[in-house]
Design an enzyme around this catalytic site. Structure first.
Site, PDB file in Angstrom:
ATOM      1  N   ILE A  91     -21.773  -4.382 -38.945  1.00 22.95           N
ATOM      2  CA  ILE A  91     -21.643  -4.599 -37.501  1.00 22.95           C
ATOM      3  C   ILE A  91     -21.145  -3.070 -36.716  1.00 22.95           C
ATOM      4  CG2 ILE A  91     -21.800  -6.898 -37.374  1.00 22.95           C
ATOM      5  CD1 ILE A  91     -18.701  -7.040 -37.460  1.00 22.95           C
TER       6      ILE A  91
ATOM      7  N   PHE B 134     -22.680 -13.795 -36.384  1.00 19.55           N
ATOM      8  CA  PHE B 134     -22.064 -14.821 -37.525  1.00 19.55           C
ATOM      9  C   PHE B 134     -21.393 -13.747 -38.663  1.00 19.55           C
ATOM     10  CE2 PHE B 134     -25.991 -16.558 -36.294  1.00 19.55           C
ATOM     11  CZ  PHE B 134     -25.700 -18.249 -36.205  1.00 19.55           C
TER      12      PHE B 134
ATOM     13  N   TYR C 244      -7.341 -15.423 -40.696  1.00 22.63           N
ATOM     14  CA  TYR C 244      -8.655 -15.700 -40.442  1.00 22.63           C
ATOM     15  C   TYR C 244      -8.842 -16.157 -38.971  1.00 22.63           C
ATOM     16  CZ  TYR C 244     -13.030 -18.118 -40.580  1.00 22.63           C
ATOM     17  OH  TYR C 244     -14.444 -18.549 -40.157  1.00 22.63           O
TER      18      TYR C 244
ATOM     19  N   LEU D 196     -15.129 -27.795 -50.814  1.00 19.25           N
ATOM     20  CA  LEU D 196     -14.977 -29.089 -51.335  1.00 19.25           C
ATOM     21  C   LEU D 196     -16.449 -29.508 -51.776  1.00 19.25           C
ATOM     22  CD1 LEU D 196     -13.511 -31.620 -52.389  1.00 19.25           C
ATOM     23  CD2 LEU D 196     -13.793 -32.542 -50.057  1.00 19.25           C
TER      24      LEU D 196
ATOM     25  N   ARG E 115     -11.239 -34.355 -43.171  1.00 14.26           N
ATOM     26  CA  ARG E 115     -12.151 -33.152 -42.304  1.00 14.26           C
ATOM     27  C   ARG E 115     -13.182 -33.665 -41.657  1.00 14.26           C
ATOM     28  NH1 ARG E 115      -7.923 -31.426 -43.219  1.00 14.26           N
ATOM     29  NH2 ARG E 115      -7.084 -29.449 -44.331  1.00 14.26           N
TER      30      ARG E 115
END
Ligand code: UFG
Length: 329
Positions: A52, A70, A138, A189, A220
Protein backbone atom coordinates in the site's frame (compact mmCIF):
# COMPACT_ATOMS: atom_id res chain seq x y z
CA UNK A 1 -17.45 1.82 -10.34
CA UNK A 2 -13.71 1.39 -10.92
CA UNK A 3 -12.48 0.13 -7.58
CA UNK A 4 -9.03 -0.51 -6.12
CA UNK A 5 -9.12 -3.28 -3.48
CA UNK A 6 -6.07 -3.40 -1.20
CA UNK A 7 -5.63 -6.80 0.42
CA UNK A 8 -7.78 -8.45 -2.23
CA UNK A 9 -5.74 -11.67 -2.05
CA UNK A 10 -6.71 -12.17 1.60
CA UNK A 11 -9.74 -13.88 3.10
CA UNK A 12 -12.22 -11.02 3.35
CA UNK A 13 -10.74 -8.95 0.51
CA UNK A 14 -11.00 -11.81 -1.98
CA UNK A 15 -14.62 -12.57 -1.07
CA UNK A 16 -15.59 -8.90 -1.40
CA UNK A 17 -13.72 -8.70 -4.72
CA UNK A 18 -15.74 -11.64 -6.07
CA UNK A 19 -18.99 -9.99 -4.97
CA UNK A 20 -17.94 -6.63 -6.46
CA UNK A 21 -17.24 -8.28 -9.80
CA UNK A 22 -20.60 -10.05 -9.60
CA UNK A 23 -22.29 -6.68 -9.06
CA UNK A 24 -20.64 -5.26 -12.20
CA UNK A 25 -17.81 -3.22 -10.67
CA UNK A 26 -14.39 -3.07 -12.33
CA UNK A 27 -11.77 -4.24 -9.81
CA UNK A 28 -8.00 -3.96 -9.45
CA UNK A 29 -6.50 -5.87 -6.53
CA UNK A 30 -3.38 -4.53 -4.84
CA UNK A 31 -1.71 -7.01 -2.48
CA UNK A 32 1.91 -7.68 -1.46
CA UNK A 33 1.08 -11.36 -0.75
CA UNK A 34 2.65 -11.11 2.72
CA UNK A 35 -0.31 -13.09 4.05
CA UNK A 36 -2.61 -13.38 1.01
CA UNK A 37 -2.60 -15.90 -1.83
CA UNK A 38 -2.33 -15.00 -5.53
CA UNK A 39 -4.73 -17.83 -6.42
CA UNK A 40 -7.40 -16.26 -4.20
CA UNK A 41 -7.66 -13.18 -6.43
CA UNK A 42 -10.91 -13.79 -8.31
CA UNK A 43 -10.84 -14.20 -12.06
CA UNK A 44 -11.87 -10.97 -13.72
CA UNK A 45 -9.92 -8.73 -11.34
CA UNK A 46 -6.65 -7.15 -12.39
CA UNK A 47 -3.86 -8.02 -9.91
CA UNK A 48 -0.92 -5.80 -8.95
CA UNK A 49 1.59 -7.24 -6.49
CA UNK A 50 2.82 -4.36 -4.39
CA UNK A 51 2.37 -2.81 -0.98
CA UNK A 52 0.00 0.00 0.00
CA UNK A 53 2.97 2.34 0.45
CA UNK A 54 3.62 1.96 -3.30
CA UNK A 55 0.00 2.55 -4.33
CA UNK A 56 0.69 5.94 -5.96
CA UNK A 57 1.79 4.43 -9.29
CA UNK A 58 -1.29 2.23 -9.45
CA UNK A 59 -3.58 5.11 -8.49
CA UNK A 60 -1.93 7.40 -11.07
CA UNK A 61 -2.38 4.85 -13.83
CA UNK A 62 -5.82 3.60 -12.87
CA UNK A 63 -8.25 6.52 -12.62
CA UNK A 64 -10.19 4.85 -9.79
CA UNK A 65 -13.49 6.04 -8.34
CA UNK A 66 -12.99 4.40 -4.93
CA UNK A 67 -10.61 2.39 -2.76
CA UNK A 68 -11.67 -0.52 -0.54
CA UNK A 69 -8.89 -0.85 2.01
CA UNK A 70 -8.51 -4.33 3.56
CA UNK A 71 -4.70 -4.73 3.55
CA UNK A 72 -3.51 -4.98 7.15
CA UNK A 73 -1.80 -7.09 9.74
CA UNK A 74 -4.58 -8.48 11.93
CA UNK A 75 -3.29 -10.64 14.79
CA UNK A 76 -4.10 -9.09 18.15
CA UNK A 77 -1.51 -11.10 20.10
CA UNK A 78 1.25 -10.34 17.58
CA UNK A 79 0.42 -6.64 17.82
CA UNK A 80 1.12 -6.74 21.55
CA UNK A 81 4.62 -8.19 21.16
CA UNK A 82 5.55 -6.48 17.86
CA UNK A 83 3.65 -3.15 17.90
CA UNK A 84 6.10 -1.64 15.39
CA UNK A 85 4.72 -3.96 12.68
CA UNK A 86 1.20 -2.61 13.29
CA UNK A 87 2.14 1.07 13.42
CA UNK A 88 4.27 0.71 10.29
CA UNK A 89 2.10 -1.57 8.14
CA UNK A 90 -1.35 -0.50 9.20
CA UNK A 91 -1.07 3.13 10.31
CA UNK A 92 1.87 4.47 8.28
CA UNK A 93 0.79 2.34 5.31
CA UNK A 94 -2.79 3.64 5.42
CA UNK A 95 -1.53 7.21 5.72
CA UNK A 96 0.61 6.72 2.60
CA UNK A 97 -2.39 5.27 0.78
CA UNK A 98 -4.64 8.18 1.79
CA UNK A 99 -2.03 10.69 0.66
CA UNK A 100 -1.69 8.94 -2.70
CA UNK A 101 -5.48 9.02 -3.06
CA UNK A 102 -5.52 12.73 -2.25
CA UNK A 103 -2.81 13.49 -4.82
CA UNK A 104 -4.64 11.53 -7.51
CA UNK A 105 -8.10 12.87 -6.71
CA UNK A 106 -9.63 9.59 -5.44
CA UNK A 107 -12.08 10.73 -2.77
CA UNK A 108 -14.02 7.61 -1.77
CA UNK A 109 -12.90 4.91 0.65
CA UNK A 110 -14.39 1.92 2.46
CA UNK A 111 -12.15 0.85 5.33
CA UNK A 112 -11.90 -2.40 7.35
CA UNK A 113 -12.08 -1.24 10.95
CA UNK A 114 -12.68 -3.52 13.92
CA UNK A 115 -14.57 -4.12 17.14
CA UNK A 116 -11.12 -4.00 18.76
CA UNK A 117 -11.35 -0.18 18.59
CA UNK A 118 -13.80 -0.29 21.53
CA UNK A 119 -11.78 -2.40 24.00
CA UNK A 120 -13.68 -3.61 27.08
CA UNK A 121 -17.31 -2.62 26.44
CA UNK A 122 -19.33 -0.62 28.94
CA UNK A 123 -22.64 -1.68 27.41
CA UNK A 124 -23.90 -4.67 25.42
CA UNK A 125 -24.72 -4.60 22.55
CA UNK A 126 -22.03 -2.04 21.64
CA UNK A 127 -23.23 1.05 19.74
CA UNK A 128 -20.82 3.14 17.63
CA UNK A 129 -21.16 5.93 20.21
CA UNK A 130 -19.38 3.77 22.82
CA UNK A 131 -16.05 4.98 24.17
CA UNK A 132 -13.10 3.80 22.07
CA UNK A 133 -10.44 2.51 24.43
CA UNK A 134 -8.55 -0.18 22.53
CA UNK A 135 -6.61 -2.63 24.67
CA UNK A 136 -3.98 -3.60 22.08
CA UNK A 137 -1.92 -1.93 19.29
CA UNK A 138 -3.98 -3.63 16.57
CA UNK A 139 -7.16 -1.89 17.77
CA UNK A 140 -5.31 1.36 18.55
CA UNK A 141 -3.91 1.49 15.02
CA UNK A 142 -7.28 0.85 13.39
CA UNK A 143 -8.77 3.61 15.55
CA UNK A 144 -5.99 5.99 14.45
CA UNK A 145 -6.90 5.26 10.81
CA UNK A 146 -10.59 5.89 11.55
CA UNK A 147 -9.53 9.29 12.96
CA UNK A 148 -7.47 9.97 9.83
CA UNK A 149 -10.54 9.35 7.70
CA UNK A 150 -12.67 11.70 9.82
CA UNK A 151 -10.11 14.48 9.44
CA UNK A 152 -9.68 13.94 5.68
CA UNK A 153 -13.46 14.00 5.26
CA UNK A 154 -13.54 17.43 6.94
CA UNK A 155 -10.47 18.91 5.28
CA UNK A 156 -10.19 17.21 1.90
CA UNK A 157 -13.70 16.22 0.83
CA UNK A 158 -13.28 12.49 1.41
CA UNK A 159 -16.40 10.29 1.52
CA UNK A 160 -15.44 7.32 3.71
CA UNK A 161 -17.13 4.43 5.47
CA UNK A 162 -15.39 2.56 8.31
CA UNK A 163 -16.89 -0.86 8.89
CA UNK A 164 -16.13 -2.23 12.35
CA UNK A 165 -16.11 -5.99 11.95
CA UNK A 166 -16.95 -8.27 14.85
CA UNK A 167 -16.09 -12.00 14.34
CA UNK A 168 -16.09 -12.86 10.65
CA UNK A 169 -16.47 -16.51 9.60
CA UNK A 170 -17.70 -18.74 6.78
CA UNK A 171 -16.68 -19.00 3.14
CA UNK A 172 -17.93 -18.16 -0.35
CA UNK A 173 -18.96 -21.40 -2.02
CA UNK A 174 -20.04 -21.15 -5.66
CA UNK A 175 -19.91 -23.51 -8.67
CA UNK A 176 -17.02 -21.35 -9.97
CA UNK A 177 -14.86 -21.87 -6.90
CA UNK A 178 -14.43 -21.34 -3.20
CA UNK A 179 -12.90 -18.56 -1.16
CA UNK A 180 -12.28 -18.87 2.56
CA UNK A 181 -9.87 -18.57 5.45
CA UNK A 182 -6.29 -19.82 4.86
CA UNK A 183 -4.03 -18.30 7.48
CA UNK A 184 -0.47 -19.55 7.96
CA UNK A 185 -0.97 -19.05 11.68
CA UNK A 186 -4.56 -19.80 12.57
CA UNK A 187 -5.82 -18.27 15.81
CA UNK A 188 -9.56 -18.02 15.15
CA UNK A 189 -12.02 -20.28 16.89
CA UNK A 190 -14.11 -21.62 14.00
CA UNK A 191 -11.24 -22.64 11.67
CA UNK A 192 -9.37 -24.21 14.61
CA UNK A 193 -12.44 -26.17 15.73
CA UNK A 194 -12.97 -27.37 12.15
CA UNK A 195 -9.33 -28.48 11.92
CA UNK A 196 -9.98 -30.57 15.05
CA UNK A 197 -13.15 -31.99 13.46
CA UNK A 198 -11.12 -32.87 10.36
CA UNK A 199 -8.49 -34.66 12.45
CA UNK A 200 -5.77 -32.11 11.64
CA UNK A 201 -5.40 -31.19 15.32
CA UNK A 202 -5.99 -33.54 18.28
CA UNK A 203 -8.20 -31.16 20.30
CA UNK A 204 -8.97 -27.52 20.91
CA UNK A 205 -8.80 -25.44 24.03
CA UNK A 206 -11.72 -23.53 25.49
CA UNK A 207 -9.88 -20.37 26.51
CA UNK A 208 -11.52 -19.59 29.84
CA UNK A 209 -14.50 -21.33 31.43
CA UNK A 210 -15.31 -19.05 34.37
CA UNK A 211 -16.40 -15.87 32.57
CA UNK A 212 -19.66 -14.23 33.74
CA UNK A 213 -21.59 -15.75 30.81
CA UNK A 214 -24.31 -18.44 30.81
CA UNK A 215 -21.88 -21.33 30.21
CA UNK A 216 -18.69 -19.66 31.47
CA UNK A 217 -16.99 -19.34 28.05
CA UNK A 218 -16.52 -16.11 26.05
CA UNK A 219 -19.37 -14.83 23.89
CA UNK A 220 -18.67 -13.30 20.47
CA UNK A 221 -20.81 -11.93 17.65
CA UNK A 222 -20.18 -14.06 14.54
CA UNK A 223 -21.02 -12.79 11.08
CA UNK A 224 -20.92 -14.59 7.73
CA UNK A 225 -18.32 -13.24 5.28
CA UNK A 226 -21.03 -12.97 2.58
CA UNK A 227 -23.15 -10.75 4.85
CA UNK A 228 -20.00 -8.71 5.42
CA UNK A 229 -19.46 -8.44 1.65
CA UNK A 230 -23.04 -7.23 1.20
CA UNK A 231 -22.32 -4.42 3.68
CA UNK A 232 -19.27 -3.38 1.62
CA UNK A 233 -21.33 -3.11 -1.54
CA UNK A 234 -23.80 -0.92 0.32
CA UNK A 235 -20.95 1.15 1.76
CA UNK A 236 -19.62 1.84 -1.74
CA UNK A 237 -23.10 3.06 -2.69
CA UNK A 238 -23.01 5.35 0.35
CA UNK A 239 -19.75 6.90 -0.88
CA UNK A 240 -21.31 7.32 -4.31
CA UNK A 241 -24.28 9.16 -2.82
CA UNK A 242 -22.20 11.40 -0.51
CA UNK A 243 -19.62 13.88 -1.73
CA UNK A 244 -17.96 13.97 1.70
CA UNK A 245 -18.32 12.69 5.24
CA UNK A 246 -17.26 9.73 7.38
CA UNK A 247 -19.74 7.03 8.38
CA UNK A 248 -18.72 4.47 11.02
CA UNK A 249 -20.84 1.30 11.32
CA UNK A 250 -20.51 -1.89 13.30
CA UNK A 251 -20.96 -5.12 11.39
CA UNK A 252 -22.29 -7.88 13.61
CA UNK A 253 -25.44 -9.92 14.03
CA UNK A 254 -26.58 -8.21 17.21
CA UNK A 255 -26.47 -11.56 19.01
CA UNK A 256 -23.75 -13.74 20.47
CA UNK A 257 -22.52 -17.33 20.66
CA UNK A 258 -20.27 -18.73 23.36
CA UNK A 259 -17.14 -20.75 22.60
CA UNK A 260 -19.01 -23.85 23.78
CA UNK A 261 -21.97 -23.05 21.50
CA UNK A 262 -19.58 -22.70 18.54
CA UNK A 263 -18.04 -26.09 19.34
CA UNK A 264 -21.56 -27.59 19.55
CA UNK A 265 -22.33 -26.11 16.13
CA UNK A 266 -19.14 -27.64 14.72
CA UNK A 267 -20.11 -31.06 16.15
CA UNK A 268 -23.67 -30.73 14.76
CA UNK A 269 -22.63 -29.62 11.29
CA UNK A 270 -19.67 -31.97 10.80
CA UNK A 271 -20.96 -34.97 12.74
CA UNK A 272 -17.43 -35.28 14.22
CA UNK A 273 -16.68 -35.57 17.95
CA UNK A 274 -14.34 -32.49 18.04
CA UNK A 275 -12.64 -32.93 21.43
CA UNK A 276 -12.27 -29.77 23.52
CA UNK A 277 -10.53 -29.21 26.84
CA UNK A 278 -10.93 -26.46 29.41
CA UNK A 279 -7.99 -24.04 29.45
CA UNK A 280 -7.01 -20.76 31.16
CA UNK A 281 -8.31 -17.39 29.95
CA UNK A 282 -6.52 -15.94 26.92
CA UNK A 283 -5.00 -12.64 28.12
CA UNK A 284 -6.96 -9.59 26.97
CA UNK A 285 -10.15 -11.45 26.03
CA UNK A 286 -13.31 -9.53 27.03
CA UNK A 287 -16.11 -11.82 28.29
CA UNK A 288 -18.75 -10.63 25.82
CA UNK A 289 -18.50 -8.68 22.53
CA UNK A 290 -21.79 -8.11 20.73
CA UNK A 291 -22.47 -5.42 18.14
CA UNK A 292 -25.40 -3.14 17.92
CA UNK A 293 -26.10 -3.20 14.19
CA UNK A 294 -28.90 -0.62 14.26
CA UNK A 295 -26.74 2.03 12.57
CA UNK A 296 -25.76 -0.23 9.67
CA UNK A 297 -29.44 -1.03 9.24
CA UNK A 298 -30.48 2.62 9.32
CA UNK A 299 -27.65 4.08 7.21
CA UNK A 300 -26.91 1.25 4.80
CA UNK A 301 -30.15 -0.75 4.87
CA UNK A 302 -28.01 -3.75 5.88
CA UNK A 303 -29.16 -6.84 7.75
CA UNK A 304 -27.19 -10.05 8.19
CA UNK A 305 -29.16 -13.11 7.05
CA UNK A 306 -26.88 -16.10 7.72
CA UNK A 307 -26.58 -17.86 11.08
CA UNK A 308 -23.80 -19.67 12.91
CA UNK A 309 -24.50 -23.15 11.48
CA UNK A 310 -24.35 -21.75 7.93
CA UNK A 311 -20.97 -20.10 8.65
CA UNK A 312 -19.64 -23.35 10.10
CA UNK A 313 -21.06 -25.42 7.21
CA UNK A 314 -19.52 -23.17 4.55
CA UNK A 315 -16.15 -23.03 6.32
CA UNK A 316 -16.30 -26.85 6.63
CA UNK A 317 -16.98 -27.26 2.90
CA UNK A 318 -14.04 -24.95 2.19
CA UNK A 319 -11.66 -26.80 4.53
CA UNK A 320 -12.57 -30.21 3.12
CA UNK A 321 -11.85 -29.22 -0.47
CA UNK A 322 -8.41 -27.75 0.19
CA UNK A 323 -5.10 -29.50 -0.36
CA UNK A 324 -3.88 -31.33 2.78
CA UNK A 325 -0.62 -29.32 2.72
CA UNK A 326 -2.59 -26.10 3.14
CA UNK A 327 -4.74 -27.31 5.98
CA UNK A 328 -2.50 -27.20 9.03
CA UNK A 329 -1.46 -23.97 10.67
N1 UFG B 1 -10.93 -19.33 21.39
C1 UFG B 1 -10.84 -20.53 22.06
N2 UFG B 1 -10.03 -21.50 21.56
C2 UFG B 1 -9.31 -21.32 20.41
C3 UFG B 1 -9.42 -20.09 19.71
C4 UFG B 1 -10.24 -19.10 20.23
O1 UFG B 1 -11.46 -20.72 23.09
O2 UFG B 1 -8.58 -22.25 20.02
C5 UFG B 1 -11.81 -18.29 21.94
C6 UFG B 1 -11.13 -16.96 22.19
O3 UFG B 1 -10.43 -16.96 23.41
C7 UFG B 1 -12.31 -16.02 22.14
C8 UFG B 1 -13.23 -16.66 21.08
O4 UFG B 1 -12.81 -18.02 20.99
O5 UFG B 1 -12.96 -16.03 23.36
C9 UFG B 1 -13.10 -16.03 19.72
O6 UFG B 1 -11.72 -15.93 19.41
P1 UFG B 1 -11.15 -15.55 17.98
O7 UFG B 1 -9.66 -15.59 18.08
O8 UFG B 1 -11.81 -16.40 16.95
O9 UFG B 1 -11.66 -14.06 17.74
P2 UFG B 1 -11.46 -12.76 18.67
O10 UFG B 1 -12.79 -12.46 19.26
O11 UFG B 1 -10.33 -12.86 19.60
O12 UFG B 1 -10.96 -11.71 17.58
C10 UFG B 1 -11.80 -11.16 16.61
C11 UFG B 1 -11.00 -10.84 15.37
C12 UFG B 1 -9.96 -9.80 15.67
C13 UFG B 1 -10.65 -8.58 16.24
C14 UFG B 1 -11.46 -8.98 17.42
C15 UFG B 1 -12.26 -7.81 17.88
O13 UFG B 1 -10.36 -12.00 14.90
O14 UFG B 1 -9.31 -9.41 14.48
O15 UFG B 1 -12.38 -10.01 17.09
O16 UFG B 1 -12.77 -8.03 19.11
F1 UFG B 1 -9.73 -7.67 16.64
Amino acid sequence: MRVLVTGGAGYIGSVVTAELLGAGHQVTVLDDLSTGHADAVPEGAEFVRTSITEAHDVLAAGRFDAVLHFAAKSLVAESVVKPELYWQNNVVGSFALLESMRRHGVRKMVFSSTAATYGEPETTPIPESSPTRPTNPYGAGKLAIDEMLTSYAVAHGLAAVSLRYFNVAGARITPDGMLGERHATETHLIPIALQVAAGLRPQLQVNGVHYPTPDGSCVRDYIHVLDLADAHLRAIEWTREHSEGHLICNLGSGGGSSVREVIDSVRRVTGKPTPAVDAPNRPGDPAVLIASNAKAAAELGWRPTRGLDEMVADAWTFLQTRQPSESAG
